[in-house]
Design a protein around this motif. Structure first.
Motif, PDB file in Angstrom:
ATOM      1  N   ALA A   1      39.349 -29.058  21.559  1.00 51.78           N
ATOM      2  CA  ALA A   1      38.306 -29.198  20.535  1.00 51.78           C
ATOM      3  C   ALA A   1      38.941 -29.600  19.220  1.00 51.78           C
ATOM      4  O   ALA A   1      40.155 -29.485  19.031  1.00 51.78           O
ATOM      5  N   GLY A   2      38.101 -30.082  18.321  1.00 58.72           N
ATOM      6  CA  GLY A   2      38.539 -30.397  16.960  1.00 58.72           C
ATOM      7  C   GLY A   2      37.522 -29.857  15.978  1.00 58.72           C
ATOM      8  O   GLY A   2      36.324 -29.886  16.245  1.00 58.72           O
ATOM      9  N   ASN A   3      38.014 -29.366  14.848  1.00 58.08           N
ATOM     10  CA  ASN A   3      37.076 -28.813  13.865  1.00 58.08           C
ATOM     11  C   ASN A   3      37.710 -28.764  12.488  1.00 58.08           C
ATOM     12  O   ASN A   3      38.940 -28.765  12.343  1.00 58.08           O
ATOM     13  N   PHE A   4      36.870 -28.734  11.473  1.00 55.70           N
ATOM     14  CA  PHE A   4      37.278 -28.553  10.069  1.00 55.70           C
ATOM     15  C   PHE A   4      36.014 -28.188   9.316  1.00 55.70           C
ATOM     16  O   PHE A   4      34.898 -28.386   9.816  1.00 55.70           O
ATOM     17  N   LEU A   5      36.184 -27.625   8.135  1.00 59.64           N
ATOM     18  CA  LEU A   5      35.020 -27.317   7.302  1.00 59.64           C
ATOM     19  C   LEU A   5      34.636 -28.552   6.500  1.00 59.64           C
ATOM     20  O   LEU A   5      35.498 -29.182   5.885  1.00 59.64           O
ATOM     21  N   CYS A   6      33.360 -28.904   6.504  1.00 61.71           N
ATOM     22  CA  CYS A   6      32.920 -30.038   5.685  1.00 61.71           C
ATOM     23  C   CYS A   6      31.395 -29.971   5.514  1.00 61.71           C
ATOM     24  O   CYS A   6      30.674 -29.779   6.504  1.00 61.71           O
ATOM     25  N   PRO A   7      30.918 -30.128   4.283  1.00 61.05           N
ATOM     26  CA  PRO A   7      29.464 -30.174   4.106  1.00 61.05           C
ATOM     27  C   PRO A   7      28.876 -31.412   4.775  1.00 61.05           C
ATOM     28  O   PRO A   7      29.512 -32.479   4.785  1.00 61.05           O
ATOM     29  N   ALA A   8      27.677 -31.278   5.322  1.00 60.64           N
ATOM     30  CA  ALA A   8      27.043 -32.400   6.017  1.00 60.64           C
ATOM     31  C   ALA A   8      26.953 -33.630   5.115  1.00 60.64           C
ATOM     32  O   ALA A   8      27.157 -34.765   5.559  1.00 60.64           O
ATOM     33  N   SER A   9      26.695 -33.408   3.846  1.00 60.00           N
ATOM     34  CA  SER A   9      26.504 -34.536   2.928  1.00 60.00           C
ATOM     35  C   SER A   9      27.800 -35.306   2.673  1.00 60.00           C
ATOM     36  O   SER A   9      27.767 -36.459   2.246  1.00 60.00           O
ATOM     37  N   ALA A  10      28.940 -34.670   2.936  1.00 58.20           N
ATOM     38  CA  ALA A  10      30.230 -35.337   2.713  1.00 58.20           C
ATOM     39  C   ALA A  10      30.864 -35.803   4.020  1.00 58.20           C
ATOM     40  O   ALA A  10      31.910 -36.459   4.007  1.00 58.20           O
ATOM     41  N   LEU A  11      30.245 -35.460   5.123  1.00 62.88           N
ATOM     42  CA  LEU A  11      30.824 -35.766   6.437  1.00 62.88           C
ATOM     43  C   LEU A  11      30.634 -37.257   6.731  1.00 62.88           C
ATOM     44  O   LEU A  11      29.505 -37.753   6.716  1.00 62.88           O
ATOM     45  N   SER A  12      31.723 -37.975   6.976  1.00 67.72           N
ATOM     46  CA  SER A  12      31.549 -39.396   7.293  1.00 67.72           C
ATOM     47  C   SER A  12      30.930 -39.531   8.688  1.00 67.72           C
ATOM     48  O   SER A  12      30.993 -38.611   9.504  1.00 67.72           O
ATOM     49  N   PHE A  13      30.349 -40.681   8.932  1.00 74.91           N
ATOM     50  CA  PHE A  13      29.744 -40.905  10.254  1.00 74.91           C
ATOM     51  C   PHE A  13      30.813 -40.755  11.339  1.00 74.91           C
ATOM     52  O   PHE A  13      30.573 -40.192  12.407  1.00 74.91           O
ATOM     53  N   ASN A  14      31.988 -41.262  11.019  1.00 73.32           N
ATOM     54  CA  ASN A  14      33.058 -41.182  12.025  1.00 73.32           C
ATOM     55  C   ASN A  14      33.568 -39.754  12.211  1.00 73.32           C
ATOM     56  O   ASN A  14      33.987 -39.374  13.313  1.00 73.32           O
TER      57      ASN A  14
ATOM     58  N   LYS B   1      34.336 -26.424  -3.678  1.00 71.24           N
ATOM     59  CA  LYS B   1      35.771 -26.388  -4.010  1.00 71.24           C
ATOM     60  C   LYS B   1      36.609 -27.140  -2.988  1.00 71.24           C
ATOM     61  O   LYS B   1      37.793 -27.358  -3.187  1.00 71.24           O
ATOM     62  N   LEU B   2      36.035 -27.467  -1.811  1.00 72.54           N
ATOM     63  CA  LEU B   2      36.845 -28.086  -0.744  1.00 72.54           C
ATOM     64  C   LEU B   2      37.228 -29.529  -1.082  1.00 72.54           C
ATOM     65  O   LEU B   2      36.501 -30.224  -1.730  1.00 72.54           O
TER      66      LEU B   2
END
Ligand code: HXC
Ligand code: NAP
Length: 289
Positions: A115-128, A288-289
């Motif tokens: 699996a792969g994961n990281f914290l990221c807000p949906a609004s900043a998450l790139s399509f890729n 803050k991320l």
């Protein structure tokens, strides 16, 4: 209060181990474990091997799985074949499964732990970025399951354990990619359990909560300085350890669970029931991320 099973933080084998289940529980079985070179997948591999299983561990990094296989074989005396494979690449998966079958002649158990994961807000998450996590977790689980089915399970039966998460059950912020990916795998578990049950294939999900000594917790809890405090807000008031997860995977993979299919075993000390899911706090954190 039951004594906790031992664990070590690093991707090393346990210095000592006391069997709770029969040491022969998986005797002469063969398990193919994606992501078996590190974290939860490593400990699942070790616990399976301590119960008589031979293993194949497959992930992208050949040095990682090769080093892991050496440690696992030294600690358990069972065979462990390390293979380099990206679960997103069906041709590479096919090659790896062929190599496993050439080495062992069969596969009895598949654990999808890559699996792969990281914290990221949906609004900043790139399509890729969204696609990448879906590709690894969801498509990767399907790719490996489909190839192992075709080459082995269809004619011989087998067991699949999909490692998922409860992120999507209540909609965790900063996790739309991983929560969606794992929820889809839980749905896949039910679909495949229904479709492949008549061929004597059991398919179940195992959803860990926050587990100490893992890359997952380092990525998610690293910025959450008070994660430990939040863990104390869960019913069992602590993080889980990798051995606890591995024992539950062992149960699902073994004949102890011979009538269990299409279900999700949550292994999280009850935290999904009570975790604060504090949107304001996490949104301030995401800024803050
Ligand atoms: C936002 C990110 C990002 C981050 C990568 N991306 N990291 N976006 N925040 N921290 C974006 C990139 O910018 C890129 O988008 C896209 O994601 C793909 O990135 P790559 O680095 O090219 O991908 P790849 O090399 O395939 O690596 C996959 C990875 C990586 C998931 C990004 O972190 C990885 O290999 N992880 C494996 C180990 C891991 O994550 N272990 C933890 C599992 S724990 P653009 O648009 O720029 O091209 C887990 C826990 C669940 O699953 C639940 C816990 C409670
Ligand atoms: P981890 O050690 O990073 O495990 C992920 C493994 O997946 C690594 O061995 C990695 O090896 C492999 N991998 C990643 N991308 C891959 C790809 N494209 N193809 C093949 N292999 C790939 O993290 P972990 O925390 O132990 O997580 C293990 C599992 O538990 C994951 O399914 C995770 O979602 C789940 N989980 C963890 C937690 C937790 O608290 N840690 C909570 C809930 C669920 P390579 O880099 O060599 O490819």
């Amino acid at each position: 209060m039951a004594q906790l099973p031992p664990d070590v933080i690093e991707d090393d084998c346990l210095p000592e181990y006391r069997h709770l289940f029969s040491p022969d529980l998986l005797r002469d079985k063969v398990a193919f474990i994606t992501g078996g070179g590190s974290g939860i997948g490593f400990r699942i591999t070790e616990i399976f091997m301590r119960h008589g299983c031979h293993t194949v561990i497959a992930s992208r990094s050949l040095p990682r799985v090769t080093a892991a296989a050496q440690k696992l074989t030294a600690a358990t005396g069972q065979r462990c074949l390390p293979l380099s494979m990206d679960v997103r690449n069906p041709a590479a998966v096919t090659t790896a499964v062929d190599q496993a079958l050439k080495e062992f002649g069969k596969i009895d158990i598949l654990v999808n732990s890559a699996a792969g994961n990281f914290l990221c807000p949906a609004s900043a998450l790139s399509f890729n970025a969204f696609k990448t996590v879906l590709d690894i977790d969801t498509l990767g689980t399907f790719n490996v399951s489909r190839v192992v089915y075709e080459k082995c399970f269809r004619d011989n039966g087998g067991v699949i354990v999909n490692i998922t998460a409860t992120l999507g059950t209540r909609g965790q912020v900063l996790q739309v990619h991983a929560g969606s990916a794992k929820a889809a795998v839980d749905a896949m578990t039910r679909h495949l359990a229904v479709e492949w049950g008549p061929q004597n294939i059991r398919v179940n999900s195992l959803a860990p909560g926050p587990i100490g000594g893992t890359e997952g917790i380092r990525r998610l809890a690293g910025p959450l300085a008070n994660m430990q405090l939040k863990a104390h807000a869960s019913p069992l008031q602590r993080l889980g350890n990798k051995t606890e997860v591995a024992h539950c995977a062992l149960f699902l993979a073994s004949p102890l669970a011979s009538f269990v299919t299409g279900t999700m075993l949550v292994v999280d000390g009850g935290s999904w029931l009570t975790f604060a899911n504090d949107i304001g706090y996490l949104e301030r954190l995401s800024a803050k991320l």
